[in-house]
Motif scaffolding. Structure first.
Motif: not given
Ligand SMILES: Cc1cc2nc3c(=O)[nH]c(=O)nc-3n(C[C@H](O)[C@H](O)[C@H](O)COP(=O)(O)O)c2cc1C
Length: 508
Positions: A312-316, A326-331, A354-356
């Motif tokens: 799971l951590e690797r998916t962060l 890709l460097a885009v915010p995680a959605l 994504a913490p937000h």
């Protein structure tokens, strides 16, 4: 579905001159963490040998399977229904090819087909830095539409995401970087790869362009109109093969394709600093080459809490492969059904990538969810929502596929949907699926490292998943499902190595 019109899984350019690629696999493997950019891999010099290796560990055939007289190829990158809509073009200059060329990667034979010889001044017009080359990735929608109809568009996007991650991982094994060129319009990618030339019986649509570099990747300005015009007028070599005798038009797919084309450039976002995790169970190249989808799970094998949490951590998202591509915010966030993980209660969990997003997720989901932070690993944003046995529900949600309940865990990828789509634009629709495919590719390799196996699940009932989570409206949307556990291997299948060579290290 008409079997007689099943499209060819391989694109070929008849009459094109070919460039042979080395078929031998490197004898030495690398530590598994090299996939994620762990230090210690010196950048390989740009050249045909390294390019062969790069393609062999990303998009090549990984094995041939045979059952009762039928034979089919499996590839390093997975694909919905094993239909493989994804094609790849490599554009390189004299440093790579001795002259500037547009080439198509023919995975069937592991060769490059020369589509165009680019005049030196035109190549110079692209201003590609030394040590770098370009990739263009495309989709033949018809390969998936033949079987899945309208759903084909989504599956092609998932597959493109898997391919992007596979390419990024392979680049990491050579010490190279790879970055999506979000600044470049899709039609630029199409023109550079010759996809807008005559002769395609079935359309091949551009997905993205990427730059691969043995040095630091820097921003690349898109080519100007003059360069593009001359590019389109180059002499294009080889005729694309017809993929099926009969072709059924799916106007809906063409509409979605047109509606989701990017209008504005997307610049890379700064990502969190990566944390290096240590996993020594398997070599990196071995994991990539032996990756397979399980067709069934044993309903018994459990995962250690450590393997589960590491996966799971690797998916962060972080500033490491594959996320830096890709460097885009995680959605996308993961609603995880834990069936068999040592030391973890059975139940429904949420990994908030994504913490937000946590407040948005809490507001949108059932009020009775616990949202208890799992304390086993402080830096993993994993929350227990609902204790219980979800094996039956997981299978039912996955179009009654037992693979979602017989595994150690399965999950649905829940996207922040309507808000971001309105804010960014419809082109984000494609990238949400790419993000899903990339998460999937990480889980496939993590499963191999943990000694188990994974399977992508493109067939699921989103309404049932939404009902379970208490979702209404389109604020959040389930986009892809996945399952990981102890596989049951089909004994009657015969496996053969690809490309007629004995590998230095046999893939399973
Ligand atoms: C986007 C996507 C969706 C998939 N959906 C399913 C599915 O619903 N059920 C299933 O059994 N396998 C599914 N798969 C697994 C494919 O069937 C598998 O990748 C393909 O047969 C190639 O085999 P391989 O992964 O072993 O290379 C999916 C794979 C992808 C990439």
């Amino acid at each position: 579905m008409d079997w007689s019109s099943q499209p060819e899984p391989f694109r070929r350019y008849h009459g094109a001159e070919c460039v042979a690629l080395d078929r031998e696999l490197a004898a030495e493997d690398l530590p598994f963490d090299s996939l994620y950019g762990a230090p210690g891999v010196a950048p390989a010099a740009l050249g045909l040998r390294a390019l062969a290796d790069f393609l062999r560990h990303s998009l090549a055939i990984s094995a041939w399977k045979e059952l009762r007289g039928s034979r089919w190829a499996l590839r390093v990158n997975p694909s919905s229904g094993n239909l493989h809509p994804t094609e790849c073009y490599v554009l390189g200059g004299p440093e790579l090819f001795g002259e500037a060329r547009v080439t198509h990667y023919n995975a069937e034979q592991h060769i490059l087909e020369i589509r165009a010889r680019i005049p030196a001044r035109l190549w110079d017009g692209l201003a590609i830095p030394p040590g770098a080359f370009l990739l263009v990735i495309s989709s033949v929608y018809w390969r998936e539409a033949w079987k899945y109809g309208e759903r084909a568009f989504r599956y092609c996007q998932h597959d493109a995401g898997h391919a992007l991650a596979a390419l990024r991982f392979s680049a990491a094994l050579l010490g190279w970087r790879l970055r999506w060129l979000g600044e470049w319009a899709d039609e630029v990618a199409a023109s550079l790869a010759g996809l807008d030339q005559e002769g395609f019986a079935e359309r091949e649509a551009p997905e993205f362009a990427a730059v691969v570099s043995a040095g630091p990747v820097i921003g690349l300005a898109p080519p100007d109109e003059e360069v593009l015009m001359q590019w389109r007028q180059m002499k294009w070599l080889g005729a694309p093969n017809r993929l099926s005798e009969r072709y059924v038009a799916w106007p809906f797919i063409d509409e979605v394709d047109a509606a989701t084309r990017r209008e504005a450039p997307v610049l890379p976002t700064a990502l969190p600093v990566p944390r290096h995790l240590h996993r020594e169970t398997i070599g990196a190249r071995a994991a990539v080459l032996q990756r397979r989808s399980a067709v069934a799970f044993d309903g018994r094998t459990s995962l250690t809490a450590l393997a589960f949490q590491q996966a799971l951590e690797r998916t962060l998202p972080c500033a490491a492969p594959p996320w830096d591509a890709l460097a885009v915010p995680a959605l996308l966030h993961l609603a995880v059904f834990v069936h068999r993980v040592d030391g973890l209660e059975r139940g429904l969990y949420m990994l908030v990538r994504a913490p937000h997003a946590i407040e948005r997720l809490q507001r949108a989901m059932r009020a009775e969810f616990e949202w208890r932070r799992c304390t086993t690993r402080d830096d993993l944003p994993l929350y227990l929502l609902w204790r219980g046995d979800f094996r039956r529900s997981a299978a039912a949600i996955s179009c009654e596929q037992d693979i979602a309940g017989d595994s150690a865990f399965s999950l649905g990828m829940i996207a922040e949907y309507e808000g971001p789509l309105r804010a960014v634009g419809p082109d984000l629709y494609r990238r949400l699926f790419w993000e899903a495919g990339m998460i999937g590719q990480v889980l496939y390799l993590e499963a191999e490292a943990a000694g188990v196996r994974a399977t992508g699940i493109g067939c699921y009932f989103d309404d049932s998943m939404h009902e379970l989570l208490g979702l209404h409206g389109r604020e959040l949307q389930s986009l892809y499902h996945f399952t990981v556990g102890g596989p049951v291997e089909g004994r009657r299948l015969r496996t053969m190595m690809p490309y007629g060579v004995a590998a230095a290290r046999d893939a399973k």
